[in-house]
Design a protein around this motif. Structure first.
Motif, PDB file in Angstrom:
ATOM      1  N   GLY A   1      73.936   7.665  87.284  1.00  0.00           N
ATOM      2  CA  GLY A   1      72.739   8.421  87.089  1.00  0.00           C
ATOM      3  C   GLY A   1      71.502   8.181  87.827  1.00  0.00           C
ATOM      4  O   GLY A   1      71.368   7.008  88.283  1.00  0.00           O
ATOM      5  N   HIS A   2      70.562   9.187  87.916  1.00  0.00           N
ATOM      6  CA  HIS A   2      69.271   8.890  88.661  1.00  0.00           C
ATOM      7  C   HIS A   2      69.460   8.503  90.065  1.00  0.00           C
ATOM      8  O   HIS A   2      70.506   8.628  90.765  1.00  0.00           O
ATOM      9  CB  HIS A   2      68.448   7.756  87.878  1.00  0.00           C
ATOM     10  CG  HIS A   2      68.282   8.164  86.272  1.00  0.00           C
ATOM     11  ND1 HIS A   2      67.244   8.970  85.911  1.00  0.00           N
ATOM     12  CD2 HIS A   2      68.934   7.776  85.430  1.00  0.00           C
ATOM     13  CE1 HIS A   2      67.436   9.180  84.387  1.00  0.00           C
ATOM     14  NE2 HIS A   2      68.452   8.326  84.180  1.00  0.00           N
ATOM     15  N   GLY A   3      68.286   7.940  90.486  1.00  0.00           N
ATOM     16  CA  GLY A   3      68.540   7.299  92.371  1.00  0.00           C
ATOM     17  C   GLY A   3      67.448   7.952  92.801  1.00  0.00           C
ATOM     18  O   GLY A   3      66.688   8.782  92.543  1.00  0.00           O
ATOM     19  N   GLY A   4      67.060   7.123  94.085  1.00  0.00           N
ATOM     20  CA  GLY A   4      65.937   7.519  94.742  1.00  0.00           C
ATOM     21  C   GLY A   4      64.601   7.690  94.124  1.00  0.00           C
ATOM     22  O   GLY A   4      64.164   6.602  93.634  1.00  0.00           O
ATOM     23  N   LYS A   5      63.884   8.579  94.227  1.00  0.00           N
ATOM     24  CA  LYS A   5      62.606   8.720  93.540  1.00  0.00           C
ATOM     25  C   LYS A   5      62.654   8.827  92.070  1.00  0.00           C
ATOM     26  O   LYS A   5      61.746   8.727  91.573  1.00  0.00           O
ATOM     27  CB  LYS A   5      62.031  10.057  94.028  1.00  0.00           C
ATOM     28  CG  LYS A   5      62.556  11.337  93.877  1.00  0.00           C
ATOM     29  CD  LYS A   5      62.159  12.510  94.502  1.00  0.00           C
ATOM     30  CE  LYS A   5      62.571  13.833  93.913  1.00  0.00           C
ATOM     31  NZ  LYS A   5      61.921  15.105  94.784  1.00  0.00           N
ATOM     32  N   ASP A   6      63.994   8.945  91.600  1.00  0.00           N
ATOM     33  CA  ASP A   6      63.914   8.552  90.157  1.00  0.00           C
ATOM     34  C   ASP A   6      64.517   7.679  89.646  1.00  0.00           C
ATOM     35  O   ASP A   6      65.748   7.396  89.892  1.00  0.00           O
ATOM     36  CB  ASP A   6      64.709  10.173  89.866  1.00  0.00           C
ATOM     37  CG  ASP A   6      65.279   9.808  88.202  1.00  0.00           C
ATOM     38  OD1 ASP A   6      64.338   9.329  87.412  1.00  0.00           O
ATOM     39  OD2 ASP A   6      66.148  10.513  87.780  1.00  0.00           O
TER      40      ASP A   6
ATOM     41  N   ASP B   1      71.206   4.356  97.011  1.00  0.00           N
ATOM     42  CA  ASP B   1      69.982   4.747  96.280  1.00  0.00           C
ATOM     43  C   ASP B   1      69.310   6.085  96.724  1.00  0.00           C
ATOM     44  O   ASP B   1      68.200   6.137  97.326  1.00  0.00           O
ATOM     45  CB  ASP B   1      69.086   3.531  96.128  1.00  0.00           C
ATOM     46  CG  ASP B   1      68.118   3.742  95.056  1.00  0.00           C
ATOM     47  OD1 ASP B   1      68.059   4.711  94.226  1.00  0.00           O
ATOM     48  OD2 ASP B   1      66.925   3.043  95.372  1.00  0.00           O
ATOM     49  N   ASN B   2      70.032   7.280  96.547  1.00  0.00           N
ATOM     50  CA  ASN B   2      69.200   8.366  96.811  1.00  0.00           C
ATOM     51  C   ASN B   2      69.349   9.472  95.673  1.00  0.00           C
ATOM     52  O   ASN B   2      69.941   9.161  94.661  1.00  0.00           O
ATOM     53  CB  ASN B   2      69.853   8.998  98.146  1.00  0.00           C
ATOM     54  CG  ASN B   2      71.366   9.663  97.773  1.00  0.00           C
ATOM     55  OD1 ASN B   2      71.754  10.561  96.961  1.00  0.00           O
ATOM     56  ND2 ASN B   2      72.466   8.676  97.809  1.00  0.00           N
ATOM     57  N   PHE B   3      68.579  10.605  95.718  1.00  0.00           N
ATOM     58  CA  PHE B   3      68.053  11.132  94.523  1.00  0.00           C
ATOM     59  C   PHE B   3      69.140  12.588  94.888  1.00  0.00           C
ATOM     60  O   PHE B   3      69.302  13.174  95.795  1.00  0.00           O
ATOM     61  CB  PHE B   3      66.815  11.819  94.559  1.00  0.00           C
ATOM     62  CG  PHE B   3      66.554  13.004  93.496  1.00  0.00           C
ATOM     63  CD1 PHE B   3      66.594  12.491  92.214  1.00  0.00           C
ATOM     64  CD2 PHE B   3      66.350  14.167  93.853  1.00  0.00           C
ATOM     65  CE1 PHE B   3      66.302  13.603  91.192  1.00  0.00           C
ATOM     66  CE2 PHE B   3      65.879  15.043  92.784  1.00  0.00           C
ATOM     67  CZ  PHE B   3      65.872  14.714  91.241  1.00  0.00           C
ATOM     68  N   VAL B   4      70.140  12.554  93.817  1.00  0.00           N
ATOM     69  CA  VAL B   4      70.915  14.010  93.721  1.00  0.00           C
ATOM     70  C   VAL B   4      70.264  14.841  92.353  1.00  0.00           C
ATOM     71  O   VAL B   4      70.357  14.256  91.302  1.00  0.00           O
ATOM     72  CB  VAL B   4      72.305  13.619  93.479  1.00  0.00           C
ATOM     73  CG1 VAL B   4      73.140  15.034  93.621  1.00  0.00           C
ATOM     74  CG2 VAL B   4      72.794  12.771  94.525  1.00  0.00           C
TER      75      VAL B   4
ATOM     76  N   ASP C   1      73.363  19.859  91.232  1.00  0.00           N
ATOM     77  CA  ASP C   1      74.279  19.283  92.395  1.00  0.00           C
ATOM     78  C   ASP C   1      75.441  18.295  91.849  1.00  0.00           C
ATOM     79  O   ASP C   1      76.375  18.367  92.400  1.00  0.00           O
ATOM     80  CB  ASP C   1      73.336  18.709  93.521  1.00  0.00           C
ATOM     81  CG  ASP C   1      72.510  19.816  94.142  1.00  0.00           C
ATOM     82  OD1 ASP C   1      73.033  21.113  93.980  1.00  0.00           O
ATOM     83  OD2 ASP C   1      71.446  19.549  94.857  1.00  0.00           O
ATOM     84  N   ARG C   2      75.089  17.624  90.876  1.00  0.00           N
ATOM     85  CA  ARG C   2      76.033  16.727  90.392  1.00  0.00           C
ATOM     86  C   ARG C   2      77.199  17.391  89.695  1.00  0.00           C
ATOM     87  O   ARG C   2      78.466  16.904  90.047  1.00  0.00           O
ATOM     88  CB  ARG C   2      75.639  15.540  89.304  1.00  0.00           C
ATOM     89  CG  ARG C   2      74.353  14.671  90.001  1.00  0.00           C
ATOM     90  CD  ARG C   2      73.494  14.028  88.951  1.00  0.00           C
ATOM     91  NE  ARG C   2      72.287  13.383  89.529  1.00  0.00           N
ATOM     92  CZ  ARG C   2      72.311  12.101  89.870  1.00  0.00           C
ATOM     93  NH1 ARG C   2      73.261  11.280  89.448  1.00  0.00           N
ATOM     94  NH2 ARG C   2      71.152  11.479  90.427  1.00  0.00           N
ATOM     95  N   ALA C   3      76.927  18.384  88.885  1.00  0.00           N
ATOM     96  CA  ALA C   3      77.995  18.975  88.357  1.00  0.00           C
ATOM     97  C   ALA C   3      78.568  20.054  89.514  1.00  0.00           C
ATOM     98  O   ALA C   3      79.826  20.142  89.426  1.00  0.00           O
ATOM     99  CB  ALA C   3      77.503  20.098  87.278  1.00  0.00           C
TER     100      ALA C   3
ATOM    101  N   ILE D   1      64.497  16.631  85.784  1.00  0.00           N
ATOM    102  CA  ILE D   1      64.414  17.788  86.622  1.00  0.00           C
ATOM    103  C   ILE D   1      63.149  18.116  86.984  1.00  0.00           C
ATOM    104  O   ILE D   1      62.776  18.658  87.916  1.00  0.00           O
ATOM    105  CB  ILE D   1      64.932  19.143  85.755  1.00  0.00           C
ATOM    106  CG1 ILE D   1      64.275  19.153  84.578  1.00  0.00           C
ATOM    107  CG2 ILE D   1      66.388  18.766  85.489  1.00  0.00           C
ATOM    108  CD1 ILE D   1      64.499  20.321  83.795  1.00  0.00           C
ATOM    109  N   LEU D   2      62.396  17.261  86.419  1.00  0.00           N
ATOM    110  CA  LEU D   2      60.733  17.302  86.737  1.00  0.00           C
ATOM    111  C   LEU D   2      60.770  16.806  88.278  1.00  0.00           C
ATOM    112  O   LEU D   2      59.582  17.082  88.691  1.00  0.00           O
ATOM    113  CB  LEU D   2      59.938  16.473  85.778  1.00  0.00           C
ATOM    114  CG  LEU D   2      59.962  17.095  84.230  1.00  0.00           C
ATOM    115  CD1 LEU D   2      59.090  16.286  83.265  1.00  0.00           C
ATOM    116  CD2 LEU D   2      59.518  18.614  84.140  1.00  0.00           C
ATOM    117  N   HIS D   3      61.631  16.039  88.746  1.00  0.00           N
ATOM    118  CA  HIS D   3      61.445  15.568  90.010  1.00  0.00           C
ATOM    119  C   HIS D   3      62.023  16.586  91.183  1.00  0.00           C
ATOM    120  O   HIS D   3      61.882  16.479  92.120  1.00  0.00           O
ATOM    121  CB  HIS D   3      62.339  14.526  90.146  1.00  0.00           C
ATOM    122  CG  HIS D   3      61.771  13.114  89.662  1.00  0.00           C
ATOM    123  ND1 HIS D   3      60.491  12.229  90.139  1.00  0.00           N
ATOM    124  CD2 HIS D   3      62.015  12.377  88.567  1.00  0.00           C
ATOM    125  CE1 HIS D   3      60.349  11.356  89.217  1.00  0.00           C
ATOM    126  NE2 HIS D   3      61.101  11.287  88.144  1.00  0.00           N
TER     127      HIS D   3
END
Length: 260
Positions: free
Chosen positions: A38-43, A84-87, A91-93, A143-145
């Motif tokens: 879960g999460h990653g990067g800017k989140d 550590d990147n944002f997905v 896109d995960r699903a 999702i706000l990111h």
């Protein structure tokens, strides 16, 4: 005579179809699992006193995948992220669907009062308590990111209880096996990993929304609990959690294939 011939042909076709169905069921194999950190990067997700959800979730996810790759030959492990990147959630699903996954496992850490501790495993469904709703709202706020999230998620509002109810109606076709796996995860945490299990729960998680296979979201513990944060950042503690998820996966696979 004509009727007898017709009945005989229909019986033959029925037996042939039944034989093919039995053969298909007998040959069913769980071949692909997608593991989502879960999460990653800017989140960064939720925060403890010294750690972030995104990093701890990634550590545990990679350990789970490593155990499956090492000990369950024939199963392909796909990660939604390995660093550590944002997905984006959608896109995960999408990664799971593209790889025709048989199971989707999303790994997270929880947040709450400092006194709260323990594990929870969620499937998609209607929340039955305000607590379940609050967990879903926190995780869905990712999702706000994202850019254009209103268009991607059909106008979903992460702060609206009505939106969570609407999205919770998805995944109904996979609910039985999702619950089957979730229950095994929580049993492993409780009996083998020595963790307090807060049970199997349901809520409307966007990350599970468009995954077309059995799917769960695992809250491995509370980073906001000082004792549990230390455990979840310790390599031994992480191995207990990862091993519990791995054993649940192995049992689920064996049971599902035996049933078919």
């Amino acid at each position: 005579m004509k009727n007898i011939v017709t009945v005989s042909i229909l019986a033959f076709v029925f037996l042939l179809c039944s034989s093919n169905t039995l053969e298909f069921k007998k040959e069913y194999k769980l071949r692909t699992v997608v593991i989502d950190a879960g999460h990653g990067g800017k989140d960064v997700g939720c925060n403890g006193k010294f750690s972030h959800e995104a990093i701890v979730a990634l550590d545990i996810a990679k350990q789970v995948g490593g155990l499956i790759e090492k000990n369950v030959p024939g199963v392909k492990v796909v990660y939604t992220r390995t660093d550590d990147n944002f997905v984006e959630l959608i896109d995960r699903a999408g990664i799971a669907n593209k790889n025709n996954a048989d199971l989707f496992i999303s790994i997270h850490l929880n947040a709450g009062p400092a006194s709260a501790y323990g594990t929870e495993t969620y499937t998609m469904g209607l929340h039955t308590s305000n607590g379940n709703l609050e967990v879903a709202k926190r995780e869905n706020s990712v999702i706000l990111h994202e850019d254009d999230y209103e268009a991607n998620y059909n106008g979903f509002d992460p702060n609206s209880p009505q939106s969570h109810i609407l999205f919770a109606l998805h995944q109904s076709a996979y609910i039985d096996n999702s619950l089957r796996f979730a229950e095994k995860v929580e049993r492993e945490f409780r009996t083998k990993a020595g963790r307090k299990s807060r049970g199997v729960k349901q809520a409307g998680f966007l990350v599970l929304w468009k995954s077309y296979m059995p799917s769960v979201l695992i809250e491995c513990g509370f980073l906001t609990n000082p004792t549990e944060e230390k455990f979840l950042n310790d390599k031994t503690g992480q191995s207990y959690i990862a091993s519990g998820i791995y054993r649940a996966f192995k049992e689920y696979k064996q049971e599902l294939e035996a049933m078919n």
